[in-house]
Each structure stands twice: as structure tokens, then as C-alpha cells.
Design an enzyme around this catalytic site. Sequence first.
Site, PDB file in Angstrom:
ATOM      1  N   GLU A   7      17.916  -1.707 -20.056  1.00 50.59           N
ATOM      2  CA  GLU A   7      16.969  -2.183 -19.050  1.00 50.59           C
ATOM      3  C   GLU A   7      17.537  -2.126 -17.636  1.00 50.59           C
ATOM      4  O   GLU A   7      16.800  -2.016 -16.671  1.00 50.59           O
ATOM      5  CB  GLU A   7      16.536  -3.612 -19.381  1.00 50.59           C
ATOM      6  N   ASP A 110      15.624  -5.179 -23.042  1.00 51.88           N
ATOM      7  CA  ASP A 110      15.670  -6.577 -23.487  1.00 51.88           C
ATOM      8  C   ASP A 110      14.848  -6.761 -24.750  1.00 51.88           C
ATOM      9  O   ASP A 110      13.736  -6.224 -24.870  1.00 51.88           O
ATOM     10  CB  ASP A 110      15.135  -7.513 -22.392  1.00 51.88           C
ATOM     11  N   TYR A 316      21.365 -14.394 -25.367  1.00 55.52           N
ATOM     12  CA  TYR A 316      20.173 -13.963 -24.626  1.00 55.52           C
ATOM     13  C   TYR A 316      19.419 -15.171 -24.060  1.00 55.52           C
ATOM     14  O   TYR A 316      19.041 -16.082 -24.796  1.00 55.52           O
ATOM     15  CB  TYR A 316      19.258 -13.157 -25.549  1.00 55.52           C
TER      16      TYR A 316
END
Length: 700
Positions: A7, A110, A316
Amino acid sequence: MITILAEKPSVAREIARVTGAMKKEEGYYTGNGYHVTWALGHLVQPALPDGYGFKGFRKDSLPVIPEEFMLIPRQVRTDKGYKADAAAVKQIKVITKLWQESEGIIVATDCAREGELIFRYLYAYTGCTLPFRRLWISSLTDAAIRKGMKELKDGHEYDNLYLAAKARSEADWLVGINGTQALTVAAGRGTYSVGRVQTPTLAMVCKRYRENRRFTPEPVHQLHFSVPSVNTDAVVKFASVEKWQDKEEAATLYDKVKTKMCATVTKAEKRQKVENPPLLYDLTTLQKEANTKHGFTAEQTLELVQKLYEAKLVTYPRTSSRHIPEDVFEEVPLLFERLAGHSELADKIKTLGELNRRSVDASKVTDHHALLVTPNRPLALYKNEKIIYDMIARRMVEAFSPECVKDTTSVEAECCGVAFEAKGCIVRKEGWRSVYGEDKEDTILPDWKEGDTLAMAGCSMSSGMTRPKPLHTESSLLAAMETAGREGVEDEEARQALKDCGIGTPATRAAIIETLLRREYMTRVKKSLVPTEKGLALYSIVKEMDIADVEMTGQWEAELAKIEKGKTAHEAFMRDIEAYTRKITTELLASDKIFGHKASGCACPKCGKGTMQFYGKVVRCDNPECALPVFRQIAGKTLTDGEMTDLLTEGKTGVLGGFKSRQGKPFSAAVAFDADFNTNFIFPEAKGARKGTNMKGKRK
């Protein structure tokens, strides 16, 4: 050759290092059978209305509902309108070239709704047909990347995630584009931005602000008495269960109690209270607590935790889960072992014993598990990064600590027909509450029993005023967004159950708040979020419309969650959204009656070319190049046409009454323009003040 798409460049660099693609090229790394490139966020977006042949804001074009959404490179705004972002176009060319050289793709954007959409939009726009697999990981440690590369998923397992993301994107386009154009057309001047999530969020801020400002404080009186405690130098304080607005009634009862100076115990109850440790952090809970404890904005917290994630120090961050699955729980002892080696929490970790399993439940894990620290040692963190890291680490220790056990005592007593109560508490086992070393001073009550007579050491009557609900802070607004405006939901499990019908997502809520601030619909005043006159003006127009309905927006979010789980079809959702779009467009276009205007006869004080037009909530210059707005409502008072005329022609009004300060206190002042034609106050000189004292701009 296989192309791996990340990303952002920082993530691509880590994946390239682990996979051995070490040669740096323009826009990608290459080597060991891999190209590793990146997407710079959304490189591709749905086309704007002019892409479908609709130019400008025209009533007869609304609503704009494309038969099929077209994709174009990311657009940036310029003085001459929108144009393709040169950096996006350049990176799309790089990615297209790499895909043409490859036999397959590994998607490493992501692992969430928006990350999936970034890849799928790009894949569709370039017409790519290569097979693709998914790298699905929850941290960027070398071990996590290697494990993820060995356990790649079939990309089509995430088709429902993509369909939910696509539905969210198209719904936001339909509501935002049509809502903004319809309201702007109705207004006749300026641009009024509305959105599917943005406008209900503003509505919650404005509603709370109006409740707060319109609140009328009322007197309240309460009776108290004290008796000696177990310790000779301490007393036990009782307070009346009831509070009275009538001071005379309260005073009469107080006199009776003061005369009698004794009370009878009517109930004495002891019980053991077990307080479970808090669940692990998800992003929204971290943002709320960082705002409350440290004053960080939601956006600041997201930026800080994202940096920690990219530095491989936490898992995350954009997660909506506060639980972890069994396999992750098995790794927690190792995390604590590493944490004890470099943290001031070492002593707390050593005393943990058997880990509490309250946060372990795979059925409650969404795309990603709750926030955890990684085994990596944090080095050279900036102050604010360390604060967030320590919050996550301490919450881990809290979550896996034993329960806190307390003995609580509740005693009720009666005197002259007035019921009183006192509460005591003894902490038997600190458990998780020891992590922050919370105040554990015990309140010990004597061993009273029903029927005992208590001789008072003293009695009193306190008086105060009722208070309104406070203005929203970012913490309270995030909580309201999470539960779609339902108030008083403090229980953690109940909040978890409402998550699918909240408004926005953990990943987008901070951006929604910042959008409202950037568009000057609200402003920060210390920790509070205060709507501007512009925000209140918009709210007054849309508050009864579907576009501002918080609960309805929550229902849309619940439907998106169902698409993600394969329980609702994307097409059915879009049919409903299109019907909703037609309805809100009709409602907003009908608001032109509210925007009805008449000429003021006053030249624009700013440009001198236009004429100021009187509207219901605003007076605006009719010169499109200027469009100076002057809002009528200032500090709770709406200026009349005559007062606005004075302001426009003289640069200031006379001294006016009826204003209210942020503390709710009334005041009088003249309203004047500053050098930028913003309004401010000029206060009348206080009696006895020196002549010439200038109090311009000072607010009470």
C-alpha cells in the site's frame, strides 16, 4: 516473475528486504523472482460527474446515478478544476508494466476493506487478468511476513470484502455528490458539503451543542450527616438519597434532622465485587482513551500507532476487534518475556501467574485481532510515540491480569422520614488495577446492623445547580459514532455488539472528524468540539432530513458488514442506496425555500462590486468571485436585517444584548468586522474604566 503490491513505500521496502528483492528501481524493488511495488494509497477512483457528461451544478441533472461507475486516476483540485494526479499516473504506469512482465500477483495492501479496494480498483482499471493471491498478516515483523508468504490465500476468498468496499465507495459517491450539489443549488450561492457519514456526525455535535446551550440550570439541595468511623479520627459521611429543587422544603427537613441528630439503620448489605480486567485495545478505544488522558486528537493517535506499526513495534492498528484467537494467545507469554526485558512493567509481568482469558475469543475477532505489541524492542521513540506504545503495553498487562476483588458495604439509614445512604469499599486483591497503581484507599464502614441507632457528629445541607451534558469531545464523539448515537452504553460487551451498526469505521472516523474541522463546520475549543455558525446553519436545514439521520446511517453500515460476510448482495444494497439518494436529493432541493433571499441594498464591504443578499441564516455577496458570507447567528443571537445593515454599512453595530458566552453567561457587545471581514466583539467600557480602554476581540 511475481509482483507484490504493497500500500505504501515503507511497507514495500520491508517486504522486499524479507523476500530478497533488494535492487531498487524507479517505483519498485526487484530480485529473487519478485517485483515489489506500492500503490500510494488510492491510485484510482470513481469518475466525477463530468466524466458522465454532467457539467456544473444543475438542478435538472440531479440526482446523478451512473448506470456503471467508471474508474479514473486519482484527481487533485487545481484553480481550473480537477485534474489527474501526476504522481498517481506515474505509479500506475510502473505497476501496469510490472504486471505485464509477471505471471501472478501477491496482494499486500492493508488487510482490510480499503486495502482490498485499492488493489481491486487498480486491477479493474488496468484491465489486468493475472491470478492473484493474498498476503494476510497482522504485523510487519520479519517472522509475520515470512509466515504470511508461506500461507498465501486465494485472492477470491476476499471477494465479499471487495464488494463491501465497492458498495461503501459508490454509496459515499452517490450521497456526497448528489447531496452537496442539491443543497448548493438550493442555496443559490457558495458550496455546502454534505456526506453519508459526515453529516450525521455533524448532527450529533450540533444537537449536543444546542442541548448544552439551551439548558436551564436549576437549584438542587441535598442533606448530609456524619458519624464516627471505626478509626477515632475518621467519620462516615451519609448523603440523602433524594435531592430537592425547593430550598424551603429541603431546609425544613434539615431543621428536623438537626433537631433529632440521630438516624436508624434500615439496611446493611455486604457483598464481594469482582471487576473483570478491560478488554484489549481496538483502534477506537485507544483513540478515546488517548484523547481523554493525553489530549491527543483521533487523527494524532492514528498517525502515531501507524508509525509504531510500520516500525514493527505493534500489530495492525486499524482493527475493530478487542479480542485475540487461541493461536495468538499462545504467543502472549513470549511477548511478555520480551516486554519484561525492556519495560518498566517488568515487576507487574513477573507477578501475573496464570493469564486471564477474557480477551481470548476467536468468534469476536474481525479482519484483525486486537492491538498487541510485537517482540521487537522499541528504540529511540519520540515522546508521543512512547505514550501510545506504553498505553498498548500496559493494556496488555491489564487484560491478562487477574480480576480486581473488592468487599463493598452499603448502609441505608432513616431520620425524620428522610432516607440516607453511605458506601464503603475494601480492596482485597488489586489484580489488574495495580498496573497503573490506581488510588486504593479503603473506605471502611463499622459493622452496623439493621435497627442500630447512629448518633450524628454533625449534619449539613449542600446547595448546587444542575448541569447540562458537556459538549462533545473527540472521545465522546468517537463513542457516539461507534454506537450510532446511542448514549449510556458503557458496558464493553454491549458496545462490541453494536459495532456493526456504528457510523464510519475505526479506520475512517478520525478522517471524518478532521473533514468537519477542515470545512469549518466545527472547531476545537480546548478538548471540546464546538460547531461553527456555518455548521449550525447547515444543521438547522438538514436536522429533520434522512441525510442527518444517525440511526439510518448506522443501518447502512450494518448492511455493509453483511455484504462482507456474504449475507447481503451488493446489488440489493446499491438499489436501496439509489432510492435513498433520490429521496435526500428531493429533500435538499426543496430547502430552497429556507434559502429564499432579498437584496439588502448594501454594497459588499469586501469586494465593493457585489450586493449583499439577505438569506435566512446568512447574508452573502452575490459576486461569485467574492461570495463573502456573514452569518446572522453569533454567540446564540440572530442579528436582524437592521443590525446586519449597520454592520455592512458602518463596519459595526451598536451595542446589542442577548449574546451568550461559551459558559452560558449573557453579555452585551457591538459586533464588528476585523481586517479579514470576520466578525468579532467590541465590549462597552466598564464603569470607572479609563477612557480609551480598548477591549476589542476579548470574549467573556
